[in-house]
Design a protein around this motif. Structure first.
Motif, PDB file in Angstrom:
ATOM      1  N   ASP B  25      26.161   8.976   3.729  1.00 27.99           N
ATOM      2  CA  ASP B  25      26.861  10.217   4.043  1.00 27.99           C
ATOM      3  C   ASP B  25      27.797  10.613   2.897  1.00 27.99           C
ATOM      4  O   ASP B  25      28.735   9.880   2.585  1.00 27.99           O
ATOM      5  N   PRO B  26      27.550  11.758   2.268  1.00 29.37           N
ATOM      6  CA  PRO B  26      28.423  12.151   1.154  1.00 29.37           C
ATOM      7  C   PRO B  26      29.877  12.326   1.582  1.00 29.37           C
ATOM      8  O   PRO B  26      30.784  12.280   0.735  1.00 29.37           O
ATOM      9  N   ALA B  27      30.086  12.513   2.864  1.00 28.58           N
ATOM     10  CA  ALA B  27      31.469  12.654   3.354  1.00 28.58           C
ATOM     11  C   ALA B  27      32.220  11.328   3.329  1.00 28.58           C
ATOM     12  O   ALA B  27      33.447  11.296   3.334  1.00 28.58           O
ATOM     13  N   THR B  28      31.492  10.212   3.302  1.00 30.74           N
ATOM     14  CA  THR B  28      32.149   8.907   3.224  1.00 30.74           C
ATOM     15  C   THR B  28      32.608   8.670   1.789  1.00 30.74           C
ATOM     16  O   THR B  28      31.791   8.550   0.879  1.00 30.74           O
ATOM     17  N   ARG B  29      33.911   8.631   1.573  1.00 33.03           N
ATOM     18  CA  ARG B  29      34.432   8.481   0.212  1.00 33.03           C
ATOM     19  C   ARG B  29      35.075   7.123  -0.015  1.00 33.03           C
ATOM     20  O   ARG B  29      35.185   6.643  -1.131  1.00 33.03           O
ATOM     21  N   ILE B  30      35.570   6.505   1.062  1.00 40.63           N
ATOM     22  CA  ILE B  30      36.239   5.208   0.916  1.00 40.63           C
ATOM     23  C   ILE B  30      35.791   4.272   2.037  1.00 40.63           C
ATOM     24  O   ILE B  30      35.764   4.670   3.206  1.00 40.63           O
ATOM     25  N   VAL B  31      35.404   3.076   1.663  1.00 41.85           N
ATOM     26  CA  VAL B  31      35.120   2.052   2.671  1.00 41.85           C
ATOM     27  C   VAL B  31      36.076   0.894   2.408  1.00 41.85           C
ATOM     28  O   VAL B  31      36.130   0.368   1.288  1.00 41.85           O
ATOM     29  N   VAL B  32      36.861   0.520   3.404  1.00 39.12           N
ATOM     30  CA  VAL B  32      37.820  -0.578   3.253  1.00 39.12           C
ATOM     31  C   VAL B  32      37.315  -1.776   4.052  1.00 39.12           C
ATOM     32  O   VAL B  32      37.074  -1.667   5.256  1.00 39.12           O
TER      33      VAL B  32
END
Lengths: 325, 435
Positions: B25-32
C-alpha cells in the motif's frame, strides 16, 4: 563463593529465571539470600507467582533444608529518597524535591547516578550485618540489566567519575566499586546455545574483563536433551525409509505399506530429524565457542512443561548439583 | 463493536495478519517493529524491508543494534549512521539500510542547531557526553529522532524501524516525552534561571525550596556536576527552542495515518506478556497497530501422532532392542496381550517375508525419531497454550506466524525466506487433536 552474585544475559535467555533459581540454590541449609531486581519489570513476582513486589525486602520462598529467599525490587527514586533520608534527614523536603521533578531528574535523567543507587542498594545489602554480627544475607543475587548494558551498569565509577567529582554520590560510587571489583562479587552470564546470545556473551565477557569486573560463570539455559547423537543421526540418514516404516508399524503405529499410517509418519519424522540434526550441529559449534571462553560452564535443561514454580525448584536443584552454590 | 462482529471474534479468535497488502500500500510510509528483547525484532524489520523492496518499493530499514551477521547480510557492518544501499535486491525496488549510532545522531542535532562555538561547548560538556552515550532513554529518543529525519528527507516511500530492546514496553513511547519534558521542565528552568525567579514577588516560597534543593543537589552530586548541568542546559535551551516540540512532532508522526505498528513476539510466556502490554499501550496512545508477528512458531507434519503415543511406541521399541534374541514380532505379540491391540492399526503384512529390521539399530533409531517427535509435540502444545492466552486477551489483534528456523540468518536469501514466511501469515499449523 562470592557473596554478591550478579546475573546478566541477553534478552530472552531467561536471566531472571536463572537468578531466581540461583537464589534458591544458595539458600541451602538455613542460609538466607536476597534476590534483587533493578529494572522495574516485576519479573521476580511473576516467577514466584506473587503480587508485585514493593520497595521492601520480603520473604518470597523457602528453600529445601529451611533456607529463605527474600526479594527486593529496587526503585531508584525510592532508593534516592532513602539515601537522602539516611544522610541528610530530609523527611518532607524529600517529597518537595520529588514534586519539583528533582528526584526524577537525578534518577532517570542523570546517567550513572541511577545505576549508582541501584548497585549501591545491592552492595548495602551485601555488607549489612545483624546485631549478632552475622551478615543479614549470606548471598545477594542480582537480576541485572542485559549483557549489552551490564558493564556500563556495573562500572559506575567510570560513569560517575566524570560527573560527580566530589560529594556523597562520588563517595558512594567509590564504595560501590570497591565491592563490585572485589572477589566478593561474581558476574554470571546466561546464554542459549544459539549464535547471537553466544556472540553477545563472548563480547560481554571481553567488556567485563576490560573493565576489571570479576567474571563468574557461564550458564547455558534451556538446553534441549540429546535424543540422537551425531553417529546415530548419520545412521538415520543411511537407513531405508521402508525399514523405518516397518519398525513403526511393528511398534503399533499402523501399516507400513504406501499410504499406511506408519508409512505416512516416516517423512515428517525424518524431516524433524533433519531439523534436529541442523540444530545439533549448530549447538555443537556454539558449545565449542563457549568452551574457549575459559570459564566454568553450567547447563540447565529446557523444562518440557514450561517455566513454573516447580520448575524453578528443579533448576535450583540442578545448579546445586552442578556445584554452582 | 456490533454483536455480530463480537461473535465472529469468538468463533475465529486469531485473525491472520496479511502483510503483503500492508507493505504494498503506497499509503503505508512507516512500519515500526516493537517488542521485547530476543524475539527476532531486528530480523523481522530487515526481512519486511527486503520483501517490500523486492515488491517494488523504495525502502529504508533503520536498525538499532543488529547482530553482527545480520548487519553483514545487508552489508551495513560499518556503523556510520547513514543509509547504505543494499546490494543483491531483486526486482524494481530499492533497499537501503542503516544502523543507528545514537551518540552520532545526538551530535548531529547539536551541530545542526548550534553555531560552531556553542556546539563545541556542548559536545565537550561532560554531562552531555554522559547523556548522549548513556541515558537510558537516549537510544529510544534518538531512534525516534532519526525516524523523523528520514521521513523529512522524503527519499524513501517506506521506512521500516526497529526499536531498541527496552527495559520495559513503555520506554520507547515515553522517552521522547520524558527527555522533552525534562529539558523543558520546571526543574530545568529553576536550575538555569534562579535569579529571575528570586526577583519576583510571590515566588519567595518557591525560591526557598529552590535554593534548598539546588543546595541539596549540589551537596549530593558535587557542585561541579550541577554547574555542568546548568551550562549544558542553558546551551541546549537557547539553541534548540524546545526539545518538546521535536518530541511532539515525532509522536504525532507515529500516530498519523501511514504509520503501522507491528508487535513482534515469540510464543513464549514472557515475550507474549510483553506483547500484550505493547498492544494495550499502543491502543491507549492511539497508535495504529497493524498486528502481531509471532516468530519461531513450531509445526509438525505428523501432528496426528500425539506425544504420549509416540513415547509409548518408543518404549516398546526400546524393550524390543533390549532383547536382541527375540524378534519384534514377538515383542508385538507380548504387547498385544497387554490389551493394547485394540487401539492399533493392523500390522503391516506387505513384504514382511524375512525379518524387516535385521539391523538391530533400526528400532533404536526409530525410538529416537519418536522421542524427537514427542518433544516437538510437547513444544507445540506449550506454544499453543501461550498463544491461546494472548488471543483470549486480545482477540482483535491479527497475527502473522513465522515458522521457526533451525539457525540464524546470514544472508539476503535467509531474509528473503523469512519475508516469505511472514507474508504467508500462517505456517502449516499443528493440528492439536489426534485423529
Amino acid at each position: 563463593m562470592s557473596r554478591l552474585q550478579v546475573v546478566s544475559g541477553k534478552g530472552g535467555t531467561g536471566k531472571t529465571t536463572v537468578a531466581a533459581a540461583l537464589a534458591l540454590a544458595l539458600a541451602d541449609e538455613g542460609k538466607r539470600t536476597l534476590l534483587v531486581e533493578v529494572e522495574g519489570r516485576q519479573g521476580i513476582a511473576q516467577l514466584f507467582e506473587t503480587e508485585a513486589l514493593p520497595y521492601e525486602e520480603r520473604k518470597i520462598a523457602v528453600a529445601p533444608g529451611g533456607g529463605e529467599v527474600y526479594a527486593l525490587a529496587i526503585d531508584p527514586e525510592l532508593a534516592l529518597l532513602d539515601y537522602l533520608q539516611m544522610f541528610y534527614k530530609l523527611g518532607g523536603a524529600g517529597r518537595a524535591l520529588k514534586k519539583l521533578g528533582a528526584i526524577d531528574f537525578a534518577t532517570t535523567i542523570a546517567p550513572g547516578l541511577r545505576d549508582v543507587l541501584l548497585t549501591g542498594k545491592a552492595c548495602e545489602a551485601v555488607r549489612r550485618k545483624e546485631k549478632s554480627g552475622r551478615f543479614a544475607y549470606d548471598y545477594v543475587v542480582m537480576d541485572a540489566p542485559p549483557t549489552g548494558r551490564i558493564t556500563r551498569f556495573l562500572n559506575v565509577n567510570d560513569e560517575v567519575a566524570g560527573l560527580a567529582k566530589i560529594g556523597p554520590i562520588h563517595n558512594q560510587a567509590q564504595a560501590v566499586m570497591r565491592v563490585l571489583k572485589s572477589p566478593e562479587t561474581a558476574v554470571h552470564l546466561v546464554t542459549l546455545l544459539e549464535e547471537m546470545p553466544v556472540q553477545e556473551t563472548a563480547d560481554g565477557i571481553a567488556e567485563l574483563r576490560a573493565a576489571k569486573l570479576p567474571v563468574g560463570r557461564v550458564i547455558v539455559n534451556m538446553v534441549r536433551p540429546e535424543v540422537l547423537d551425531a553417529a546415530e543421526l548419520e545412521l538415520v540418514r543411511g537407513t531405508a525409509r521402508s525399514s523405518f516404516a516397518q519398525t513403526l508399524s511393528a511398534a503399533g503405529l499402523g501399516g507400513a505399506r504406501r499410504g499406511g499410517h506408519a508409512e505416512r509418519l516416516v517423512d515428517p519424522l525424518l524431516a524433524q530429524a533433519e531439523e534436529y540434526a541442523e540444530r545439533y550441529a549448530l549447538e555443537h559449534e556454539q558449545r565449542a565457542v563457549l568452551g574457549e571462553l575459559g570459564l566454568p560452564l553450567h547447563e540447565l535443561p529446557l523444562l518440557a512443561e514450561g517455566m513454573d514454580l516447580a520448575g524453578l525448584y528443579q533448576l535450583a536443584k540442578e545448579l546445586r548439583k552442578q556445584g554452582m552454590s | 463493536m456490533s454483536p455480530d462482529a463480537e461473535r465472529q471474534h469468538r468463533i475465529s479468535p486469531a485473525r491472520v495478519l496479511d502483510l503483503d497488502p500492508l507493505l504494498d500500500d503506497p499509503a503505508t510510509r512507516i512500519v515500526v517493529c516493537c517488542g521485547s528483547g530476543g524475539v527476532g525484532k531486528t530480523t523481522t524489520a530487515a526481512a519486511l524491508g527486503l520483501r517490500a523492496a523486492e515488491r517494488g518499493r523504495k525502502v529504508v530499514v533503520l536498525t538499532i543494534d543488529p547482530a553482527r551477521r545480520l548487519a553483514q547480510s545487508m552489508g551495513i557492518d560499518s556503523l556510520d549512521n547513514t543509509p547504505r544501499r543494499v546490494k543483491g535486491v531483486e526486482g524494481a525496488g530499492e533497499l537501503h539500510a542503516m544502523m543507528l549510532d545514537m551518540k552520532r545522531t545526538f551530535d548531529e542535532i547539536v551541530e545542526a542547531h548550534a553555531d560552531p562555538a556553542r556546539a563545541s561547548a556542548i559536545l565537550g560538556n561532560p554531562f552531555y557526553q554522559s547523556l548522549s552515550a548513556g541515558f537510558a532513554g537516549t537510544q529510544e529518543y534518538m531512534a525516534m529522532e532519526k525516524l523523523g529525519q528520514l521521513r523529512a528527507r522524503d527519499e524513501w516511500d517506506l521506512i521500516v524501524v526497529d526499536t531498541p530492546p527496552s527495559r520495559s514496553a513503555l520506554d520507547f513511547l515515553d522517552a521522547p516525552k520524558r527527555l522533552g519534558s525534562f529539558l523543558d521542565g520546571r526543574l530545568i528552568r529553576l536550575l538555569t534561571a534562579p535569579a529571575k525567579l528570586g526577583g519576583r514577588a510571590g515566588m519567595k516560597f518557591l525560591n526557598v525550596g529552590m535554593s534548598m534543593m539546588t543546595g541539596t543537589l549540589g551537596k549530593l552530586l558535587g557542585g561541579q556536576l550541577l554547574k555542568d548541568v546548568q551550562t549544558f542546559i542553558s546551551a541546549m535551551d537557547t539553541t534548540f527552542g524546545g526539545f518538546r516540540t521535536r518530541a511532539d512532532a515525532t509522536y504525532k508522526l507515529l500516530q498519523a495515518p501511514g504509520t503501522a505498528f507491528l508487535v513482534v513476539a515469540a510464543p513464549e510466556r514472557d515475550a507474549l506478556r510483553e506483547a500484550a502490554y505493547f498492544v494495550e499501550r499502543l491502543a491507549a496512545e492511539d497508535m495504529p497497530l497493524a498486528g502481531l508477528v509471532l516468530n519461531r512458531v513450531h509445526g509438525s507434519g505428523a501432528a496426528r501422532l500425539s506425544a504420549e503415543r509416540a513415547l509409548a511406541a518408543a518404549e516398546d521399541l526400546d524393550h524390543a532392542s533390549d532383547r536382541p534374541a527375540e524378534n519384534l514380532e514377538e515383542a508385538r505379540i507380548v504387547d498385544q496381550e497387554d490389551g493394547k491391540a485394540g487401539v492399533r492399526n493392523s500390522p503391516d503384512t506387505d513384504g514382511s517375508s524375512g525379518s524387516p529390521t535385521s539391523d538391530p539399530t533400526v528400532p533404536q533409531l526409530t525410538a529416537g525419531l519418536l522421542r524427537l517427535h514427542a518433544e516437538r509435540m510437547q513444544l507445540l502444545s506449550r506454544e499453543q497454550r501461550t498463544r491461546d492466552r494472548f488471543t483470549a486477551l486480545h482477540p482483535e489483534v491479527a497475527v502473522a506466524e513465522v515458522a521457526a528456523l533451525p539457525g540464524d540468518v546470514h544472508d539476503l536469501a535467509g531474509l528473503r525466506d523469512i519475508g516469505a514466511r511472514l507474508a504467508a501469515g500462517r505456517p502449516e499449523l499443528p493440528q492439536t487433536a489426534e485423529e
